[in-house]
Design a protein around this motif. Structure first.
Motif, mmCIF file in Angstrom:
data_model
loop_
_atom_site.group_PDB
_atom_site.id
_atom_site.type_symbol
_atom_site.label_atom_id
_atom_site.label_comp_id
_atom_site.label_asym_id
_atom_site.label_seq_id
_atom_site.Cartn_x
_atom_site.Cartn_y
_atom_site.Cartn_z
ATOM 1 N N SER A 401 0.826 -1.204 0.000
ATOM 2 C CA SER A 401 0.000 0.000 0.000
ATOM 3 C C SER A 401 0.865 1.261 0.000
ATOM 4 C CB SER A 401 -0.938 0.001 1.211
ATOM 5 O OG SER A 401 -1.808 1.114 1.193
ATOM 6 N N TYR A 405 0.521 3.638 -3.057
ATOM 7 C CA TYR A 405 -0.293 4.831 -2.810
ATOM 8 C C TYR A 405 0.355 5.834 -1.869
ATOM 9 C CZ TYR A 405 -3.672 1.411 -4.510
ATOM 10 O OH TYR A 405 -4.313 0.444 -5.239
ATOM 11 N N SER A 407 0.426 5.605 1.313
ATOM 12 C CA SER A 407 -0.286 5.581 2.593
ATOM 13 C C SER A 407 -0.787 4.165 2.847
ATOM 14 C CB SER A 407 -1.464 6.560 2.586
ATOM 15 O OG SER A 407 -2.543 6.037 1.825
ATOM 16 N N THR A 409 -3.934 3.390 3.369
ATOM 17 C CA THR A 409 -5.379 3.318 3.100
ATOM 18 C C THR A 409 -5.761 2.078 2.310
ATOM 19 O OG1 THR A 409 -5.560 5.731 3.144
ATOM 20 C CG2 THR A 409 -7.342 4.511 2.075
ATOM 21 N N GLY A 410 -4.991 1.740 1.282
ATOM 22 C CA GLY A 410 -5.303 0.558 0.479
ATOM 23 C C GLY A 410 -5.319 -0.705 1.320
#
Length: 456
Positions: A401, A405, A407, A409-410
């Motif tokens: 992640s 990305y 972050s 969040t994924g």
């Protein structure tokens, strides 16, 4: 009624029947509790050593030359080894005896600790850190042997509390080593100070186990039990559920500090001030999860616990997107608490499930108890091993992640989906009542066992 004195070298107890209330009240409970406390101590040190690298990576600044992805890979491999060794550790209890194996497994913790003490300095290659980190994985095996051993000491009516206390006392090794690291970092000490503190503690745990624990002669090596447990679908269903609870606990324990430093820009000291809170509360509440499962049924507690974990994860996604550190940390702590509660409730389900299956086979009395204990003890190692693999998945998910990305969040989206899956499985397998009448071919015992899963 008293327990016969050990007749074999190595503190062996020849007769053990915790379901006999007279035996239990006379001496059984006292002996079982004594073994529980020293088992907790050894498992506690084992968890500390296993999660050692979640703390050591915070000491490893730019001078070590490791990227965030390197650190996530390192902690993932440590978690992986801890999961794999749980299988042989489970059956080591039956081969060597619970007390004897506790002494051996505690002593083995000196190997990764001394090795880390030797190589922990800038200039050491990443491959060397990986190798030494792999050695620390053996600390994860202590959980499996400890749980299998304590499962044999306690009657079914107290297994939720006993297993929860045993596991919770071990789990608390995670926040304790983080607190010790916090004190050392705050005092400008180095990682070798931390390692130097744990080396004598390992020796103490091994010596106390040798002096005060017992082996049960009734726990024999039974390869057939392992095969039967592996063939039973409930072993793998419970492993999936345990991935969601314990996998979350151990995975987040390894990853939380790194998420705070990478996503929120906290310094190692700032991260250390926060990382211990979640594992501490999650460990302390695990016995409560077992106690609630004893009273209301592990399946019910597990089901609603997954609702809470999914809700907390959804809030974490929002907090991460809004870059709200206070909300993120507070909800992450809640998620730790729920994972600890679920650890207790899911492990309580295991002996209850196999007891219900014994009754469905037509077994009664001591025969049913022995059958349930045999399969539940064997299955715990497999379930614990697969559950710990969830920690590997969490660290790898965070790694990917952050690479994709920038972050976490994924990764949290994936965790949310998994908790939803666990909710569905718990409801469908253990709580959904049959619609209409049972088929004519089903025996009364089979129908009773199916309906009683809600009580496990």
């Amino acid at each position: 009624m008293t327990a016969p004195a050990p007749t074999r070298r190595g503190r062996w107890i020849e007769r053990w029947d915790p379901e006999d209330e007279a035996f239990w009240n006379a001496t059984g409970e006292r002996v079982a509790r004594r073994n529980l406390w020293f088992s907790v101590l050894s498992e506690h040190i084992g968890f500390s050593v296993w999660t050692l690298w979640s703390v050591l990576v915070l000491f490893m600044g730019p001078e070590y030359g490791l990227t965030p992805a390197d650190k996530f890979l390192l902690t993932s491999l440590v978690t992986l080894v801890g999961a794999v060794v749980r299988v042989p550790y489970t059956f080591a209890v039956a081969v060597f005896g619970g007390r004897n194996w506790t002494v051996v497994s505690a002593s083995l913790l000196l190997v990764p600790t001394v090795a880390a003490f030797t190589v922990m300095q800038p200039g050491t290659s990443f491959s060397t850190f990986l190798l030494v980190g792999l050695l620390a994985g053996i600390g994860g095996g202590n959980f499996a042997s400890s749980m299998t051993n304590i499962n044999a000491f306690f009657p079914l009516r107290q297994k939720g509390w006993a297993l929860g206390l045993n596991a919770g006392g071990g789990n608390i090794g995670v926040p304790v080593i983080q607190l010790v690291a916090l004190a050392i970092i705050g005092a400008s000490g180095g990682p070798r100070v931390l390692l130097g503190i744990y080396i004598p503690l390992i020796v103490v745990a091994a010596v106390l186990a040798a002096l005060f624990m017992d082996n049960l002669a009734s726990v024999r090596n039974d390869t057939g039990a392992a095969k039967d447990a592996a063939r039973d679908g409930h072993t793998w269903i419970m492993a999936v559920l345990y991935i969601g609870t314990f996998g979350s606990f151990i995975g987040y324990s390894f990853a939380f500090g790194q998420v705070l430093t990478i996503q929120f820009g906290r310094t190692p000291l700032q991260a250390a001030y926060l990382t211990f809170i979640g594992p501490l509360l999650g460990s302390l509440i695990r016995p409560l999860g077992g106690r609630l499962a004893d009273r209301y049924g592990g399946a019910r507690i597990t089901l609603w616990n997954y609702v809470g974990m999914a809700a907390a994860t959804a809030v974490l996604i929002v907090a991460g997107m809004q870059k709200s550190l206070p909300l993120f940390v507070s909800v992450f702590v809640v998620l730790f608490v729920l994972s600890g509660l679920g650890n207790g409730s899911t492990f309580k389900m295991i002996p209850g499930i196999f007891q219900a299956k014994a009754l469905a086979k037509g077994l009664r009395g001591e025969a049913a108890v022995a059958h349930g204990r045999r399969l539940s003890g064997a299955s715990m190692g497999l379930i614990g091993a697969v559950g710990a693999l969830g920690g590997v998945g969490i660290n790898l998910a965070f790694r990917q992640s952050f690479l994709a990305y920038g972050s976490g969040t994924g990764a949290f989206v994936a965790f949310l989906a998994y908790y939803g899956l666990c909710f569905v499985i718990t409801w469908a397998v253990y709580l959904r009542r049959p619609i209409g009448r049972a088929p004519a071919t089903a025996s009364a015992a089979e129908e009773k066992a199916q309906l009683s899963y809600a009580e496990v």
